[in-house]
Design a protein around this motif. Structure first.
Motif, PDB file in Angstrom:
ATOM      1  N   TRP A 172       0.823  -1.209   0.000  1.00 10.04           N
ATOM      2  CA  TRP A 172       0.000   0.000   0.000  1.00 10.04           C
ATOM      3  C   TRP A 172       0.857   1.259   0.000  1.00 10.04           C
ATOM      4  O   TRP A 172       0.442   2.298  -0.549  1.00 10.04           O
ATOM      5  CB  TRP A 172      -0.966  -0.018   1.177  1.00 10.04           C
ATOM      6  N   ASP A 173       2.039   1.198   0.570  1.00 13.23           N
ATOM      7  CA  ASP A 173       2.954   2.346   0.491  1.00 13.23           C
ATOM      8  C   ASP A 173       3.327   2.612  -0.964  1.00 13.23           C
ATOM      9  O   ASP A 173       3.361   3.775  -1.408  1.00 13.23           O
ATOM     10  CB  ASP A 173       4.217   2.088   1.316  1.00 13.23           C
ATOM     11  N   GLU A 174       3.597   1.547  -1.698  1.00 14.40           N
ATOM     12  CA  GLU A 174       3.914   1.688  -3.123  1.00 14.40           C
ATOM     13  C   GLU A 174       2.697   2.199  -3.896  1.00 14.40           C
ATOM     14  O   GLU A 174       2.825   2.977  -4.842  1.00 14.40           O
ATOM     15  CB  GLU A 174       4.374   0.351  -3.700  1.00 14.40           C
ATOM     16  N   PHE A 175       1.524   1.771  -3.496  1.00 12.99           N
ATOM     17  CA  PHE A 175       0.278   2.228  -4.120  1.00 12.99           C
ATOM     18  C   PHE A 175       0.166   3.756  -3.993  1.00 12.99           C
ATOM     19  O   PHE A 175      -0.152   4.458  -4.963  1.00 12.99           O
ATOM     20  CB  PHE A 175      -0.906   1.543  -3.442  1.00 12.99           C
ATOM     21  N   ALA A 176       0.407   4.262  -2.783  1.00  7.94           N
ATOM     22  CA  ALA A 176       0.343   5.705  -2.552  1.00  7.94           C
ATOM     23  C   ALA A 176       1.378   6.447  -3.385  1.00  7.94           C
ATOM     24  O   ALA A 176       1.083   7.503  -3.978  1.00  7.94           O
ATOM     25  CB  ALA A 176       0.548   6.004  -1.060  1.00  7.94           C
ATOM     26  N   GLU A 177       2.583   5.910  -3.447  1.00 10.25           N
ATOM     27  CA  GLU A 177       3.637   6.542  -4.247  1.00 10.25           C
ATOM     28  C   GLU A 177       3.298   6.513  -5.733  1.00 10.25           C
ATOM     29  O   GLU A 177       3.601   7.456  -6.477  1.00 10.25           O
ATOM     30  CB  GLU A 177       4.979   5.851  -3.994  1.00 10.25           C
ATOM     31  N   THR A 178       2.665   5.442  -6.179  1.00 11.58           N
ATOM     32  CA  THR A 178       2.246   5.340  -7.580  1.00 11.58           C
ATOM     33  C   THR A 178       1.199   6.399  -7.899  1.00 11.58           C
ATOM     34  O   THR A 178       1.235   7.030  -8.967  1.00 11.58           O
ATOM     35  CB  THR A 178       1.677   3.935  -7.870  1.00 11.58           C
ATOM     36  N   ALA A 179       0.275   6.612  -6.969  1.00 14.50           N
ATOM     37  CA  ALA A 179      -0.760   7.635  -7.158  1.00 14.50           C
ATOM     38  C   ALA A 179      -0.127   9.019  -7.273  1.00 14.50           C
ATOM     39  O   ALA A 179      -0.514   9.828  -8.132  1.00 14.50           O
ATOM     40  CB  ALA A 179      -1.748   7.599  -6.004  1.00 14.50           C
ATOM     41  N   LEU A 205     -11.384  -4.180   2.424  1.00 12.87           N
ATOM     42  CA  LEU A 205     -10.056  -3.610   2.685  1.00 12.87           C
ATOM     43  C   LEU A 205      -9.709  -3.710   4.169  1.00 12.87           C
ATOM     44  O   LEU A 205      -8.564  -3.995   4.536  1.00 12.87           O
ATOM     45  CB  LEU A 205     -10.014  -2.149   2.215  1.00 12.87           C
ATOM     46  N   ALA A 206     -10.704  -3.475   5.017  1.00 11.32           N
ATOM     47  CA  ALA A 206     -10.480  -3.610   6.465  1.00 11.32           C
ATOM     48  C   ALA A 206     -10.210  -5.061   6.826  1.00 11.32           C
ATOM     49  O   ALA A 206      -9.349  -5.371   7.657  1.00 11.32           O
ATOM     50  CB  ALA A 206     -11.690  -3.079   7.229  1.00 11.32           C
ATOM     51  N   GLN A 207     -10.949  -5.956   6.205  1.00 10.94           N
ATOM     52  CA  GLN A 207     -10.762  -7.397   6.425  1.00 10.94           C
ATOM     53  C   GLN A 207      -9.341  -7.807   6.078  1.00 10.94           C
ATOM     54  O   GLN A 207      -8.693  -8.556   6.828  1.00 10.94           O
ATOM     55  CB  GLN A 207     -11.768  -8.151   5.548  1.00 10.94           C
ATOM     56  N   GLN A 208      -8.831  -7.311   4.954  1.00 12.18           N
ATOM     57  CA  GLN A 208      -7.452  -7.631   4.562  1.00 12.18           C
ATOM     58  C   GLN A 208      -6.447  -7.143   5.612  1.00 12.18           C
ATOM     59  O   GLN A 208      -5.433  -7.793   5.868  1.00 12.18           O
ATOM     60  CB  GLN A 208      -7.110  -6.992   3.210  1.00 12.18           C
ATOM     61  N   ALA A 209      -6.755  -6.011   6.226  1.00 17.94           N
ATOM     62  CA  ALA A 209      -5.845  -5.421   7.222  1.00 17.94           C
ATOM     63  C   ALA A 209      -5.918  -6.122   8.573  1.00 17.94           C
ATOM     64  O   ALA A 209      -5.152  -5.805   9.480  1.00 17.94           O
ATOM     65  CB  ALA A 209      -6.160  -3.933   7.389  1.00 17.94           C
ATOM     66  N   ARG A 231      -8.846   1.666  11.399  1.00 16.29           N
ATOM     67  CA  ARG A 231      -8.357   3.052  11.444  1.00 16.29           C
ATOM     68  C   ARG A 231      -7.176   3.245  10.502  1.00 16.29           C
ATOM     69  O   ARG A 231      -7.034   4.291   9.860  1.00 16.29           O
ATOM     70  CB  ARG A 231      -7.963   3.429  12.881  1.00 16.29           C
ATOM     71  N   LYS A 232      -6.334   2.224  10.397  1.00 11.45           N
ATOM     72  CA  LYS A 232      -5.196   2.289   9.474  1.00 11.45           C
ATOM     73  C   LYS A 232      -5.680   2.441   8.037  1.00 11.45           C
ATOM     74  O   LYS A 232      -5.144   3.253   7.268  1.00 11.45           O
ATOM     75  CB  LYS A 232      -4.337   1.026   9.617  1.00 11.45           C
ATOM     76  N   VAL A 233      -6.696   1.674   7.683  1.00  5.48           N
ATOM     77  CA  VAL A 233      -7.249   1.736   6.328  1.00  5.48           C
ATOM     78  C   VAL A 233      -7.906   3.093   6.084  1.00  5.48           C
ATOM     79  O   VAL A 233      -7.698   3.723   5.042  1.00  5.48           O
ATOM     80  CB  VAL A 233      -8.270   0.597   6.115  1.00  5.48           C
ATOM     81  N   ALA A 234      -8.695   3.547   7.055  1.00  3.74           N
ATOM     82  CA  ALA A 234      -9.387   4.830   6.913  1.00  3.74           C
ATOM     83  C   ALA A 234      -8.393   5.986   6.783  1.00  3.74           C
ATOM     84  O   ALA A 234      -8.566   6.887   5.939  1.00  3.74           O
ATOM     85  CB  ALA A 234     -10.316   5.059   8.106  1.00  3.74           C
ATOM     86  N   THR A 235      -7.356   5.968   7.599  1.00  4.19           N
ATOM     87  CA  THR A 235      -6.349   7.025   7.551  1.00  4.19           C
ATOM     88  C   THR A 235      -5.620   7.028   6.208  1.00  4.19           C
ATOM     89  O   THR A 235      -5.381   8.095   5.609  1.00  4.19           O
ATOM     90  CB  THR A 235      -5.323   6.841   8.692  1.00  4.19           C
ATOM     91  N   PHE A 236      -5.293   5.842   5.721  1.00  8.31           N
ATOM     92  CA  PHE A 236      -4.571   5.716   4.450  1.00  8.31           C
ATOM     93  C   PHE A 236      -5.355   6.370   3.308  1.00  8.31           C
ATOM     94  O   PHE A 236      -4.837   7.224   2.577  1.00  8.31           O
ATOM     95  CB  PHE A 236      -4.324   4.238   4.145  1.00  8.31           C
ATOM     96  N   GLY A 238      -8.052   8.334   3.546  1.00  2.00           N
ATOM     97  CA  GLY A 238      -8.381   9.719   3.847  1.00  2.00           C
ATOM     98  C   GLY A 238      -7.243  10.662   3.516  1.00  2.00           C
ATOM     99  O   GLY A 238      -7.459  11.758   2.983  1.00  2.00           O
ATOM    100  N   ASP A 239      -6.015  10.248   3.809  1.00  2.00           N
ATOM    101  CA  ASP A 239      -4.849  11.081   3.508  1.00  2.00           C
ATOM    102  C   ASP A 239      -4.663  11.254   2.001  1.00  2.00           C
ATOM    103  O   ASP A 239      -4.319  12.340   1.526  1.00  2.00           O
ATOM    104  CB  ASP A 239      -3.588  10.470   4.117  1.00  2.00           C
ATOM    105  N   LEU A 240      -4.892  10.179   1.237  1.00  2.94           N
ATOM    106  CA  LEU A 240      -4.748  10.275  -0.221  1.00  2.94           C
ATOM    107  C   LEU A 240      -5.792  11.219  -0.815  1.00  2.94           C
ATOM    108  O   LEU A 240      -5.492  11.992  -1.740  1.00  2.94           O
ATOM    109  CB  LEU A 240      -4.877   8.887  -0.860  1.00  2.94           C
ATOM    110  N   VAL A 241      -7.012  11.169  -0.282  1.00  3.40           N
ATOM    111  CA  VAL A 241      -8.061  12.068  -0.753  1.00  3.40           C
ATOM    112  C   VAL A 241      -7.731  13.507  -0.382  1.00  3.40           C
ATOM    113  O   VAL A 241      -7.862  14.430  -1.195  1.00  3.40           O
ATOM    114  CB  VAL A 241      -9.433  11.656  -0.166  1.00  3.40           C
ATOM    115  N   LYS A 242      -7.294  13.693   0.855  1.00  7.83           N
ATOM    116  CA  LYS A 242      -7.009  15.043   1.351  1.00  7.83           C
ATOM    117  C   LYS A 242      -5.896  15.725   0.555  1.00  7.83           C
ATOM    118  O   LYS A 242      -5.982  16.927   0.258  1.00  7.83           O
ATOM    119  CB  LYS A 242      -6.628  14.971   2.834  1.00  7.83           C
ATOM    120  N   GLU A 243      -4.885  14.968   0.171  1.00  8.66           N
ATOM    121  CA  GLU A 243      -3.781  15.575  -0.585  1.00  8.66           C
ATOM    122  C   GLU A 243      -4.055  15.635  -2.081  1.00  8.66           C
ATOM    123  O   GLU A 243      -3.263  16.179  -2.848  1.00  8.66           O
ATOM    124  CB  GLU A 243      -2.472  14.831  -0.325  1.00  8.66           C
ATOM    125  N   GLY A 244      -5.184  15.067  -2.504  1.00  5.48           N
ATOM    126  CA  GLY A 244      -5.531  15.121  -3.919  1.00  5.48           C
ATOM    127  C   GLY A 244      -4.794  14.119  -4.774  1.00  5.48           C
ATOM    128  O   GLY A 244      -4.755  14.245  -6.007  1.00  5.48           O
TER     129      GLY A 244
END
Length: 438
Positions: A172-179, A205-209, A231-236, A238-244
């Motif tokens: 998921w870290d790589e996913f964020a960097e790819t975005a 997604l929560a189930q996977q976590a 909360r980890k999934v929600a934060t992940f 939410g942060d991507l949405v917030k930063e656009g």
């Protein structure tokens, strides 16, 4: 039936006692199975083409066993659950029902489903452990036979990933960097969107976590929607949405379809049934997509969540429990039945052996460029994490849409939305009379 029995789901030996009591209280018995002569069963299902599949039974094993099944087509989702419970209250539920996995606790806590562990125990080895677990609810009982599943995976535009020099993310870290990398190279494009109208996606997604939203201890429920994993999934997200870094618009709209079809969005976190959706939503991009395992929270992990899926259950109102269970097992484990389900209904079977045979030896037409589509899908399905559903999933899902819908639109705190979802769920359970551990 006593109000208290309908309002709690207990475990292990107590669950067995409850099942026996419920059968007696509802006037159900297996006496009909011991009687000579034919048996007629009614099956409520929403699956298209099921009548053709059932016809195989009626002309084959059913004819030999003198067990005839009649299909009664129904609506799906909460509408069917409500109809089942209404019929059960009058003692007139059908013999068999199709039930989504997340609906099982609601039906069981209302004493609507029979424990068929004695009749279908041999079927357990036909399914991945995490899939079978969804029909036991963590008890020694078995309340249904798995039918179809929705293991989650990652879909991406292979051509555009190559064009923009992007690598398929494995974490998921790589996913964020790819975005973020895509945004820098093509500001008008998004890797994907966070869709607040898809509760099932977020649950998977929560189930996977590692989340377990509902668990039981004795006679009490414990709600863990606002746990660390979720909360980890929600934060992940939410942060991507917030930063656009990703879009915040819902899926399954004309705008979303257009974004996929034109390459404005170039990836989708979805499930094994995605090819059917893409065929309709993005027809011009056929053959340009590829599928890979879902990104992991840790490089050492190999686990996926589940989005969708259903089972075949026997009701406590059935006078022919053994016969009904025999049909449920046949429908979801017999090779001919599973091939027919794939052909007539387009389902992805829960049975592990069926995932690499019959209709699944060649890739979906939309993914003709990926010969190993179903081989990869079967491997992913084996890694499905156990789920933990509760008696008011519908309330949790509605709260998710409201709270996360507002948070996504306003780019506000997703963890606050998660707490709202949690609190709404707990409040509703207490209102219904369930005992909830704090």
């Amino acid at each position: 039936m006593p109000h208290s029995k309908r309002r709690r789901l207990v475990t292990s030996a107590v669950a067995v006692t409850l099942g026996a009591t419920a059968l007696a209280a509802c006037g159900s018995s297996d006496d009909g199975d011991a009687q000579s002569g034919p048996v007629s069963l009614t099956y409520w299902t929403w699956t298209p083409g099921m009548d053709k599949v059932v016809d195989l039974w009626n002309k084959g094993p059913g004819k030999k066993e003198q067990i005839t099944v009649t299909v009664k087509k129904q609506a799906s989702g909460d509408t069917l659950v409500t109809k089942i419970l209404t019929a059960h209250k009058a003692g007139k539920a059908p013999d068999l029902v199709q039930a989504e996995y997340q609906a099982l606790p609601t039906l069981v806590s209302n004493d609507a489903l029979a424990d068929i562990s004695g009749e279908v125990a041999e079927a357990k080895g036909k399914f991945a452990e995490g899939v079978w677990q969804q029909t036991t609810l963590g008890t020694d009982a078995v309340y249904a036979v798995p039918q179809d599943i929705g293991p989650m995976m990652f879909y991406y535009r292979e051509d555009l990933f190559k064009e923009y020099g992007l690598k398929v993310p494995t974490t998921w870290d790589e996913f964020a960097e790819t975005a973020r990398a895509l945004k820098k190279k093509a500001p008008d494009k998004d890797l994907t969107t966070f869709s607040a109208n898809d509760s099932g996606l977020f649950a998977g997604l929560a189930q996977q976590a590692g989340a377990k939203w509902w668990t039981t201890s004795g006679d009490k429920w414990k709600v863990g929607i606002d746990d660390a994993a979720t909360r980890k999934v929600a934060t992940f997200w939410g942060d991507l949405v917030k930063e656009g870094a990703i879009d915040n618009q819902p899926m399954y709209t004309p705008a979303w379809n257009k974004a996929l079809n034109t390459g404005k969005q170039i990836a989708w976190v979805s499930a094994v049934w995605a090819p059917g959706t893409l065929t309709t939503a993005a027809p011009d991009t056929k053959g340009k997509w590829a599928m890979a395992p879902l990104p992991q929270w840790s490089a050492s992990e190999d686990v996926t969540g589940s989005w969708g899926g259903s089972s075949t259950a026997v009701t406590t109102d059935s006078q022919h429990k053994e016969a009904a269970a025999k049909f449920a097992a046949w429908l979801n484990t017999d090779g001919d039945a599973l091939n027919a389900l794939a052909k007539e209904s387009g389902i992805y079977p829960a049975s592990t052996s069926a995932q690499l045979s019959g209709a699944f030896t060649a890739p979906p037409d939309y993914f003709s460029n990926q010969a190993d589509f179903y081989t990869t899908a079967a491997k992913i399905a084996e890694t499905t994490a156990p789920s933990a559903w509760g008696p008011n999933v519908n309330v949790a899902y509605t709260s998710f849409k409201d709270a996360f819908g507002a948070a996504a639109k306003n780019t506000s705190d997703f963890t606050a939305a998660l707490k709202t979802m949690h609190d709404d769920t707990v409040a509703d359970m207490k209102k219904q009379g369930f005992e909830v551990a704090e």
